[in-house]
Design a protein around this motif. Sequence first.
Motif, PDB file in Angstrom:
ATOM      1  N   VAL A  98       0.842  -1.202   0.000  1.00  9.94           N
ATOM      2  CA  VAL A  98       0.000   0.000   0.000  1.00  9.94           C
ATOM      3  C   VAL A  98       0.876   1.250   0.000  1.00  9.94           C
ATOM      4  O   VAL A  98       2.045   1.205   0.390  1.00  9.94           O
ATOM      5  N   ASP A  99       0.297   2.336  -0.432  1.00 11.63           N
ATOM      6  CA  ASP A  99       1.030   3.599  -0.455  1.00 11.63           C
ATOM      7  C   ASP A  99       1.044   4.208   0.956  1.00 11.63           C
ATOM      8  O   ASP A  99       0.400   3.702   1.879  1.00 11.63           O
ATOM      9  N   THR A 100       1.757   5.315   1.109  1.00 11.05           N
ATOM     10  CA  THR A 100       1.963   5.880   2.441  1.00 11.05           C
ATOM     11  C   THR A 100       0.674   6.444   3.062  1.00 11.05           C
ATOM     12  O   THR A 100       0.467   6.317   4.268  1.00 11.05           O
ATOM     13  N   HIS A 101      -0.194   7.038   2.244  1.00  4.67           N
ATOM     14  CA  HIS A 101      -1.437   7.624   2.763  1.00  4.67           C
ATOM     15  C   HIS A 101      -2.400   6.525   3.200  1.00  4.67           C
ATOM     16  O   HIS A 101      -3.019   6.598   4.263  1.00  4.67           O
ATOM     17  N   THR A 102      -2.497   5.499   2.347  1.00  2.00           N
ATOM     18  CA  THR A 102      -3.368   4.374   2.670  1.00  2.00           C
ATOM     19  C   THR A 102      -2.859   3.669   3.934  1.00  2.00           C
ATOM     20  O   THR A 102      -3.651   3.210   4.761  1.00  2.00           O
ATOM     21  N   ALA A 103      -1.533   3.616   4.088  1.00  3.40           N
ATOM     22  CA  ALA A 103      -0.955   3.016   5.290  1.00  3.40           C
ATOM     23  C   ALA A 103      -1.397   3.779   6.538  1.00  3.40           C
ATOM     24  O   ALA A 103      -1.721   3.172   7.572  1.00  3.40           O
ATOM     25  N   ASP A 104      -1.444   5.095   6.456  1.00  6.93           N
ATOM     26  CA  ASP A 104      -1.946   5.879   7.594  1.00  6.93           C
ATOM     27  C   ASP A 104      -3.384   5.464   7.914  1.00  6.93           C
ATOM     28  O   ASP A 104      -3.766   5.327   9.079  1.00  6.93           O
TER      29      ASP A 104
END
Length: 481
Positions: free
Chosen positions: A401-407
């Motif tokens: 997953v990308d960094t925003h989705t990880a948040d």
Amino acid sequence: MHYVSTRGIAAQHSFSTILLGGLAEDGGLYLPDTYPQISDAELTAWRQLSYADLASAILAKFAPDIPLEDLRELTKKTYTAEVYRNTSNGNAEQITPLKKLEDGLYLQELSNGPTLAFKDMAMQLLGNLFEYTLDKQHAELNIFGATSGDTGSAAEYAMRGKRGIRVFMLSPHQKMSAFQTAQMFSLNDANIFNIAVEGVFDDCQDLVKAVSNDLEFKRQQKIGTVNSINWARVVAQVVYYFRGYLSATSSNTEKVSFTVPSGNFGNICAGHIARMMGLPIAQLVVATNENDVLDEFFKTGKYQVRQSAQTYHTSSPSMDISKASNFERFVFDLIGRDSTRLAALFRQVETKGGFDLSGGPGSDGDEFKRIADYGFSSGKSVHADRLATIRMVQQRYGVIVDTHTADGIKVALEQRDRAIPMIVLETALPAKFNETIREALGHDAPRPAGFENIEALPQQFVVMPVDVQKMKHYISEQTGL
Ligand SMILES: *Cc1c(COP(=O)(O)O)cnc(C)c1O
């Protein structure tokens, strides 16, 4: 249905008249005078619809001034398997499929469009709506904006080749990632103008403000924007909350929750509206990064915007905001749509940097006690959480997953009620933020087909200094107006 301003100007507008504008004349944001309600029978019937038909059914409730047949054509043209071809399950017809991570935990793919981020979901529709409306009015529009990444490229890919529209997009010269730069600058459509400004993002924004404040120039050059307060963008986003709900349930008696990686509050504001329409959403969880203005509000009732020096550059950069431009729409509902009071609260944001609805000593109100009635809660994720979550999700579920989705996932796991399915909105694909994927996993993010060599494509852009006069001259030269 009519549209009113959150700050109380009495004028009532149709969907078509607010479509091309930004703020209301009184500085407020537009909202419908009442939220259309959906019946149980309607929701059941919608289970059978394609994404495009669901979109026109929902849009019809908000845009009664556009003939239904036209809306159907516009959404059919927008939500196609060719445009949303990056779907991970090979079934691009689904547009925003759910990816099951484990029982009760899903990702909703919103990043299958041309720029690999969820902003395509709304911006692609906006491009077609703009072209349709401008055609009817025999008018033209020159979009002028600044970007540090996702918004600018989504706007350019939505408006490229559209009749009656030009896009002038400023970005800080040599400050975007190689991937983002390539995405924007490799476009060679005659109506797209990429302007690399010799400065930082704030200089770009200041230039946009300075040019837009010259009302005569703005009128003469037919200048408009496509920023996140645009109402049509919010409505387009309402659709995927319905789609996500309908995909995760088999009966309308079930509830689901959503977690939304948030910055300007545009995405989750659409979830709030879906819930107000009667969609059975249990919780709307706001996930922030280190820039935690919204987390603070949803924990304490205090809204305190940050100064530029306290706005951090993070590894989920599309959530790096100091104030949330769509938040005013939610506060309007929270305080019972009292526009006089709303206007006072947001004037206070300008003068004192915020307001306090906690009900504590010296506060400006006690409406925070009603926050749970709206289903909201929140959480925060920082760089170390992001890296750990990217690793965990790959190890446990085999998904990158990308960094925003990880948040979003980090916060969803903390907040979820295991009895209710939780859908985390995937706001970008990891290829866009490869530097942090490398840091977390030690290797590159997968690149969707067609993006393999994007950095090697020829690039088209002009470099300009931070100079308002030169900018105006450049614009009028290109438009010929
Ligand atoms: C824009 C963006 C966000 C934030 O969405 P808002 O509507 O501003 O809250 C989150 N993630 C990504 C990848 C984005 O591009």
